[in-house]
Design a protein around this motif. Structure first.
Motif, short mmCIF file in Angstrom:
data_model
loop_
_atom_site.label_atom_id
_atom_site.label_comp_id
_atom_site.label_asym_id
_atom_site.label_seq_id
_atom_site.Cartn_x
_atom_site.Cartn_y
_atom_site.Cartn_z
N VAL A 199 14.28 -2.49 -2.63
CA VAL A 199 15.37 -1.87 -1.90
C VAL A 199 15.93 -2.88 -0.89
CG1 VAL A 199 16.06 0.02 -0.37
CG2 VAL A 199 14.28 0.40 -2.08
N ASP A 207 2.45 -8.00 9.37
CA ASP A 207 3.11 -7.41 8.21
C ASP A 207 3.92 -6.20 8.65
OD1 ASP A 207 3.78 -7.02 5.56
OD2 ASP A 207 2.05 -5.73 5.16
N ALA A 208 5.04 -5.99 7.99
CA ALA A 208 5.86 -4.80 8.24
C ALA A 208 6.48 -4.37 6.93
CB ALA A 208 6.93 -5.10 9.28
N GLN A 209 6.30 -3.11 6.57
CA GLN A 209 6.79 -2.64 5.28
C GLN A 209 7.45 -1.28 5.43
OE1 GLN A 209 6.81 -4.29 2.40
NE2 GLN A 209 5.77 -6.05 3.33
N LEU A 210 8.59 -1.15 4.74
CA LEU A 210 9.29 0.14 4.69
C LEU A 210 9.19 0.70 3.28
CD1 LEU A 210 11.21 2.35 5.75
CD2 LEU A 210 13.11 0.79 5.31
N TYR A 211 8.61 1.89 3.18
CA TYR A 211 8.37 2.50 1.87
C TYR A 211 9.16 3.80 1.72
CZ TYR A 211 4.24 -0.53 1.72
OH TYR A 211 3.39 -1.60 1.73
N TYR A 212 9.81 3.94 0.58
CA TYR A 212 10.43 5.21 0.23
C TYR A 212 9.65 5.81 -0.95
CZ TYR A 212 14.60 3.80 2.88
OH TYR A 212 15.48 3.42 3.86
N LYS A 213 9.51 7.13 -0.93
CA LYS A 213 8.93 7.82 -2.08
C LYS A 213 9.88 8.93 -2.52
CE LYS A 213 4.09 7.20 -0.81
NZ LYS A 213 2.83 7.93 -0.54
N GLY A 214 9.91 9.16 -3.83
CA GLY A 214 10.77 10.20 -4.35
C GLY A 214 10.81 10.12 -5.86
N PHE A 228 10.71 1.27 -3.04
CA PHE A 228 10.86 2.68 -3.40
C PHE A 228 9.96 2.98 -4.58
CE2 PHE A 228 13.57 5.43 -6.36
CZ PHE A 228 12.96 6.61 -5.96
N TYR A 255 10.40 0.04 -7.03
CA TYR A 255 11.67 -0.67 -7.06
C TYR A 255 11.89 -1.40 -5.73
CZ TYR A 255 12.71 2.63 -10.88
OH TYR A 255 12.67 3.38 -12.03
N CYS A 303 0.87 -1.19 0.00
CA CYS A 303 0.00 0.00 0.00
C CYS A 303 0.89 1.23 0.00
CB CYS A 303 -0.91 0.01 1.21
SG CYS A 303 -2.00 -1.40 1.31
N ILE A 304 1.72 1.35 -1.00
CA ILE A 304 2.73 2.41 -0.98
C ILE A 304 2.13 3.75 -1.37
CG2 ILE A 304 3.54 2.04 -3.33
CD1 ILE A 304 6.42 2.44 -2.16
N ASP A 305 1.12 3.74 -2.21
CA ASP A 305 0.39 4.98 -2.46
C ASP A 305 -1.09 4.72 -2.15
OD1 ASP A 305 -0.43 3.44 -4.51
OD2 ASP A 305 0.09 4.81 -6.10
N GLY A 306 -1.87 5.78 -2.11
CA GLY A 306 -3.28 5.61 -1.79
C GLY A 306 -4.11 5.28 -3.01
#
Lengths: 139, 139
Positions: A100, A121-128, A89, A98, A71-74
């Motif tokens: 990471v 669940d555990a998620q690390l999201y980068y945006k850029g 990312f 991508y 669910c990295i973006d809405g």
DNA sequence: AAACATTTTTGTAATCCCTACAACTAAGTA
DNA sequence: TACTTAGTTGTAGGGATTACAAAAATGTTT
């Protein structure tokens, strides 16, 4: 396809034609596709395919741990057939997601919230902006 | 309210009545509210308030770094007025979003993706069941 | 102050992802 | 074959978010 079928069975999922196709797609496309992307691609092979089946199948895969919902973006969910610990990312310019790699995979587990009974669940999201998009802009 | 107004101005945001109200709500409610929760609460003070204004304002706050948009579930966005580095934990049972402190705040920066030109946001999300919900279930 | 330009707010309509649900089909079992 | 269960399909609906244009508020210039 054989790999996808065995993959499903290892997770206790009965391998229907549609399920194998979805699993196979996830294992051969490490692009973190959306429901629509999977549907559009597989509808060519399976003309009777329904979008609902893609939704059903992806839910099932996630429940059994055979896939990951991002669910990295809405806007819409992205799916990943590779469930080993890694981050993601998303380029907000081109929309690509991508993988990471993490230098310390234990970090996420170590910081598990104190008031959690159990974690699913555990998620690390980068945006850029990715280097490709940055290069295009500077032209 | 004074604090909220100054807070906005520090981020270069002109402090309209509605914006101050939203910022003030975020600073006094560390519950990671949704658009609807903010709207429902503020509509009592500002009867002419529109949901669109809440959306507009929150976008503005996020753009200027005065707030954080959390896409922890696919259902709706949650917002956080505290932008220092920390993770979040959502209970999939009651829907509450909790803050999670990190033992090593440099971890996220250290693992920034190599193919990123620049990063605008990084979030670590946990999902699971909180101890409150676990206790209720076992009764 | 008045006239004008800019910014902000408001409300409706529309979009889009996702889910509910019931009918249909396929697969497994006796 | 008859029966039961599991899986798929398509449509209809829900709900969060955005687009857009009108209205209101604010700022600026004369």
């Amino acid at each position: 396809m054989m790999v996808a079928k065995e993959h499903l069975m290892q997770f206790g999922i009965r391998p229907s034609v549609q399920r194998v196709a979805v699993m196979h797609y996830l294992l051969t496309h490490r692009t973190h596709p959306t429901v629509d992307e999977i549907y559009t691609a597989l509808a060519k092979e399976i003309p009777t395919l329904s979008r609902t089946t893609i939704y059903n199948t992806l839910h099932l895969l996630c429940e059994h741990g055979a896939a990951l919902a991002l669910c990295i973006d809405g806007i819409n969910a992205h799916f990943d057939g590779f469930t080993h610990p890694h981050a993601h990312f998303m380029c907000t310019c081109c929309g690509k997601v991508y993988d990471v790699d993490l230098d310390d995979a234990s970090f996420v587990k170590r910081n598990t919230p104190h008031n959690a009974s159990h974690i699913t669940d555990a998620q690390l999201y980068y945006k850029g902006v990715c280097v490709d998009c940055a290069a295009k802009k500077s032209n």
